[in-house]
Design a protein around this motif. Structure first.
Motif, PDB file in Angstrom:
ATOM      1  N   SER A   5     -10.961   6.306   4.051  1.00 52.13           N
ATOM      2  CA  SER A   5     -10.942   4.799   4.305  1.00 52.13           C
ATOM      3  C   SER A   5     -11.818   4.230   2.948  1.00 52.13           C
ATOM      4  O   SER A   5     -12.615   5.180   2.271  1.00 52.13           O
ATOM      5  CB  SER A   5     -12.004   4.620   5.511  1.00 52.13           C
ATOM      6  OG  SER A   5     -11.097   5.096   6.596  1.00 52.13           O
ATOM      7  N   SER A   8     -13.412  -3.214   2.271  1.00 50.78           N
ATOM      8  CA  SER A   8     -12.658  -3.985   1.992  1.00 50.78           C
ATOM      9  C   SER A   8     -13.162  -5.293   2.609  1.00 50.78           C
ATOM     10  O   SER A   8     -12.686  -5.561   3.607  1.00 50.78           O
ATOM     11  CB  SER A   8     -11.080  -3.867   1.608  1.00 50.78           C
ATOM     12  OG  SER A   8     -10.520  -5.188   1.426  1.00 50.78           O
ATOM     13  N   ASN A  11     -14.715  -4.413   6.141  1.00 50.49           N
ATOM     14  CA  ASN A  11     -13.712  -3.818   6.821  1.00 50.49           C
ATOM     15  C   ASN A  11     -13.381  -2.396   6.413  1.00 50.49           C
ATOM     16  O   ASN A  11     -13.395  -2.316   4.800  1.00 50.49           O
ATOM     17  CB  ASN A  11     -12.488  -4.354   7.369  1.00 50.49           C
ATOM     18  CG  ASN A  11     -12.678  -5.651   8.353  1.00 50.49           C
ATOM     19  OD1 ASN A  11     -13.472  -5.674   9.087  1.00 50.49           O
ATOM     20  ND2 ASN A  11     -11.931  -6.585   7.937  1.00 50.49           N
ATOM     21  N   ARG A  13     -10.481  -0.051   5.104  1.00 53.49           N
ATOM     22  CA  ARG A  13      -9.107  -0.288   4.904  1.00 53.49           C
ATOM     23  C   ARG A  13      -8.681   1.526   4.567  1.00 53.49           C
ATOM     24  O   ARG A  13      -9.356   1.929   3.772  1.00 53.49           O
ATOM     25  CB  ARG A  13      -8.830  -1.328   3.819  1.00 53.49           C
ATOM     26  CG  ARG A  13      -7.400  -1.342   3.566  1.00 53.49           C
ATOM     27  CD  ARG A  13      -7.052  -2.065   2.274  1.00 53.49           C
ATOM     28  NE  ARG A  13      -7.553  -3.408   2.317  1.00 53.49           N
ATOM     29  CZ  ARG A  13      -6.668  -4.403   2.308  1.00 53.49           C
ATOM     30  NH1 ARG A  13      -5.772  -4.014   2.570  1.00 53.49           N
ATOM     31  NH2 ARG A  13      -7.294  -5.581   2.247  1.00 53.49           N
ATOM     32  N   THR A  15      -7.218   4.371   3.011  1.00 55.54           N
ATOM     33  CA  THR A  15      -6.802   4.455   1.351  1.00 55.54           C
ATOM     34  C   THR A  15      -5.507   5.415   1.432  1.00 55.54           C
ATOM     35  O   THR A  15      -5.041   5.487   0.366  1.00 55.54           O
ATOM     36  CB  THR A  15      -7.991   5.313   0.674  1.00 55.54           C
ATOM     37  OG1 THR A  15      -8.106   6.601   1.501  1.00 55.54           O
ATOM     38  CG2 THR A  15      -9.182   4.502   0.835  1.00 55.54           C
ATOM     39  N   ASN A  51      -3.517  -5.249   5.553  1.00 52.57           N
ATOM     40  CA  ASN A  51      -4.360  -5.602   6.998  1.00 52.57           C
ATOM     41  C   ASN A  51      -3.203  -6.327   7.690  1.00 52.57           C
ATOM     42  O   ASN A  51      -2.083  -6.655   7.243  1.00 52.57           O
ATOM     43  CB  ASN A  51      -5.689  -6.367   6.538  1.00 52.57           C
ATOM     44  CG  ASN A  51      -5.521  -7.487   5.872  1.00 52.57           C
ATOM     45  OD1 ASN A  51      -4.666  -8.214   5.902  1.00 52.57           O
ATOM     46  ND2 ASN A  51      -6.467  -7.949   4.960  1.00 52.57           N
ATOM     47  N   GLU A  54      -1.796  -9.633   5.807  1.00 48.31           N
ATOM     48  CA  GLU A  54      -1.301  -9.265   4.666  1.00 48.31           C
ATOM     49  C   GLU A  54       0.229  -8.785   5.422  1.00 48.31           C
ATOM     50  O   GLU A  54       1.127  -9.065   4.697  1.00 48.31           O
ATOM     51  CB  GLU A  54      -1.899  -8.088   3.901  1.00 48.31           C
ATOM     52  CG  GLU A  54      -3.012  -8.696   3.196  1.00 48.31           C
ATOM     53  CD  GLU A  54      -3.979  -7.579   2.748  1.00 48.31           C
ATOM     54  OE1 GLU A  54      -5.194  -8.006   2.105  1.00 48.31           O
ATOM     55  OE2 GLU A  54      -3.749  -6.329   2.907  1.00 48.31           O
ATOM     56  N   ALA A 129      -5.006   4.661  10.401  1.00 47.39           N
ATOM     57  CA  ALA A 129      -4.518   3.194  10.530  1.00 47.39           C
ATOM     58  C   ALA A 129      -4.713   2.502  11.786  1.00 47.39           C
ATOM     59  O   ALA A 129      -4.725   1.205  11.931  1.00 47.39           O
ATOM     60  CB  ALA A 129      -3.128   3.231   9.802  1.00 47.39           C
ATOM     61  N   PHE A 132      -7.972   1.241  12.138  1.00 45.56           N
ATOM     62  CA  PHE A 132      -8.249   0.030  11.371  1.00 45.56           C
ATOM     63  C   PHE A 132      -7.823  -1.208  12.149  1.00 45.56           C
ATOM     64  O   PHE A 132      -8.408  -2.328  11.937  1.00 45.56           O
ATOM     65  CB  PHE A 132      -7.725   0.511  10.002  1.00 45.56           C
ATOM     66  CG  PHE A 132      -7.747  -0.684   9.261  1.00 45.56           C
ATOM     67  CD1 PHE A 132      -8.797  -1.392   8.582  1.00 45.56           C
ATOM     68  CD2 PHE A 132      -6.530  -1.396   8.646  1.00 45.56           C
ATOM     69  CE1 PHE A 132      -9.031  -2.487   7.776  1.00 45.56           C
ATOM     70  CE2 PHE A 132      -6.478  -2.568   8.037  1.00 45.56           C
ATOM     71  CZ  PHE A 132      -7.631  -2.919   7.619  1.00 45.56           C
ATOM     72  N   GLU A 136      -9.868  -4.520  13.437  1.00 45.00           N
ATOM     73  CA  GLU A 136      -9.637  -5.657  12.670  1.00 45.00           C
ATOM     74  C   GLU A 136      -9.701  -6.757  13.752  1.00 45.00           C
ATOM     75  O   GLU A 136     -10.296  -7.749  13.749  1.00 45.00           O
ATOM     76  CB  GLU A 136      -8.438  -5.787  11.861  1.00 45.00           C
ATOM     77  CG  GLU A 136      -8.663  -5.416  10.299  1.00 45.00           C
ATOM     78  CD  GLU A 136      -7.676  -6.019   9.611  1.00 45.00           C
ATOM     79  OE1 GLU A 136      -8.084  -6.948   8.736  1.00 45.00           O
ATOM     80  OE2 GLU A 136      -6.422  -6.094   9.989  1.00 45.00           O
ATOM     81  N   ASP A 215      -5.203 -10.382   0.284  1.00 45.64           N
ATOM     82  CA  ASP A 215      -6.604  -9.674   0.393  1.00 45.64           C
ATOM     83  C   ASP A 215      -6.864  -8.500  -0.552  1.00 45.64           C
ATOM     84  O   ASP A 215      -7.866  -7.879  -0.649  1.00 45.64           O
ATOM     85  CB  ASP A 215      -6.932  -8.994   1.637  1.00 45.64           C
ATOM     86  CG  ASP A 215      -7.704 -10.142   2.738  1.00 45.64           C
ATOM     87  OD1 ASP A 215      -8.365 -11.034   1.984  1.00 45.64           O
ATOM     88  OD2 ASP A 215      -8.120  -9.792   3.808  1.00 45.64           O
ATOM     89  N   TRP A 216      -5.828  -8.386  -1.614  1.00 47.99           N
ATOM     90  CA  TRP A 216      -5.830  -7.008  -2.412  1.00 47.99           C
ATOM     91  C   TRP A 216      -7.210  -7.021  -3.143  1.00 47.99           C
ATOM     92  O   TRP A 216      -7.424  -7.913  -3.885  1.00 47.99           O
ATOM     93  CB  TRP A 216      -4.701  -6.964  -3.081  1.00 47.99           C
ATOM     94  CG  TRP A 216      -3.437  -7.287  -2.430  1.00 47.99           C
ATOM     95  CD1 TRP A 216      -2.474  -8.051  -2.920  1.00 47.99           C
ATOM     96  CD2 TRP A 216      -2.765  -6.482  -1.335  1.00 47.99           C
ATOM     97  NE1 TRP A 216      -1.351  -7.970  -1.744  1.00 47.99           N
ATOM     98  CE2 TRP A 216      -1.592  -6.983  -1.083  1.00 47.99           C
ATOM     99  CE3 TRP A 216      -3.350  -5.454  -0.424  1.00 47.99           C
ATOM    100  CZ2 TRP A 216      -0.896  -6.768   0.231  1.00 47.99           C
ATOM    101  CZ3 TRP A 216      -2.820  -5.035   0.507  1.00 47.99           C
ATOM    102  CH2 TRP A 216      -1.478  -5.621   0.807  1.00 47.99           C
TER     103      TRP A 216
END
Length: 220
Positions: A5, A8, A11, A13, A15, A51, A54, A129, A132, A136, A215-216
């Motif tokens: 993780s 970001s 949060n 995110r 990896t 996310n 996105e 994932a 995550f 969120e 959000d990158w």
């Protein structure tokens, strides 16, 4: 920090590559979208994990193929609404639920939630994932709860205005409880005074995002 993780905007995110949740066809579409629309120099192994918003922007860019994608809405909102310029609270909630459902498809395909003796790294990646996506939504609902309290307070101060048809944070609270199969709150509960909702310094205020809603945090 949990393995696999990265931080970001407040949060964690994943990896790992989104290949663990995308099919080969969709991964190719996703990378193409990142390259052409988001102008990122990435391939299938270096593409950042999306996310919820996105992911919605990605499937929305594919046109009518994905009707569950949410476009910027024109729904009538609560007079005290201040959450997002592009989406009403209900549409934002659906964006998160669609994202969770998408990851759950990969999770079910991999045999989750029951870990098998032959569980591999991809199983763990999808599990992160899935965590995550739900975190969120939980963080999102924390903001919704505070804004819903402001809405209820506003309602007590403006009793003559009809707001029965608006798309509100209070409505999202009911939708969230239904999604979790939780009972409705006790009728007649009195609203508290308005609270101030603030975002920490490392949390991006998505009401000020550019049109592509990205959000990158990626260094090519």
């Amino acid at each position: 920090m949990p393995k696999g993780s990265s931080v970001s905007f407040g949060n964690l995110r994943p990896t790992s590559s989104p290949q663990c949740v995308f099919s080969a066809e969709h991964m190719n579409m996703y990378v193409t979208w990142l390259q052409q629309t988001c102008k990122l120099n990435v391939d299938a192994t270096s593409a950042p994990f999306p996310n919820a918003r996105e992911f919605n922007a990605f499937i929305r860019a594919q046109g009518p193929r994905y009707p569950q994608a949410r476009a910027h809405c024109q729904h009538v909102r609560h007079p005290n609404d201040r959450f997002s310029k592009e989406y009403c609270p209900v549409c934002l909630f659906h964006i998160h639920i669609n994202y969770i459902k998408f990851i759950d498809v990969a999770w079910d395909r991999k045999g989750g939630p029951y870990r098998k003796a032959d569980a591999d790294e991809e199983y763990a990646q999808i599990g992160r994932a899935r965590h995550f996506a739900r975190m969120e939504l939980a963080n999102h609902m924390h903001k919704v709860d505070a804004l819903a309290e402001q809405e209820r307070w506003w309602n007590t101060q403006n009793p003559k205005l009809d707001i029965s048809g608006v798309y509100s944070c209070c409505q999202v609270q009911d939708m969230y409880r239904a999604w979790l199969n939780l009972p409705s709150p006790t009728p007649g509960a009195k609203p508290h005074g308005p609270k101030t909702v603030s975002w920490s310094a490392d949390t991006k205020d998505f009401t000020r995002r550019s049109a592509d809603e990205m959000d990158w945090e990626y260094n090519a």
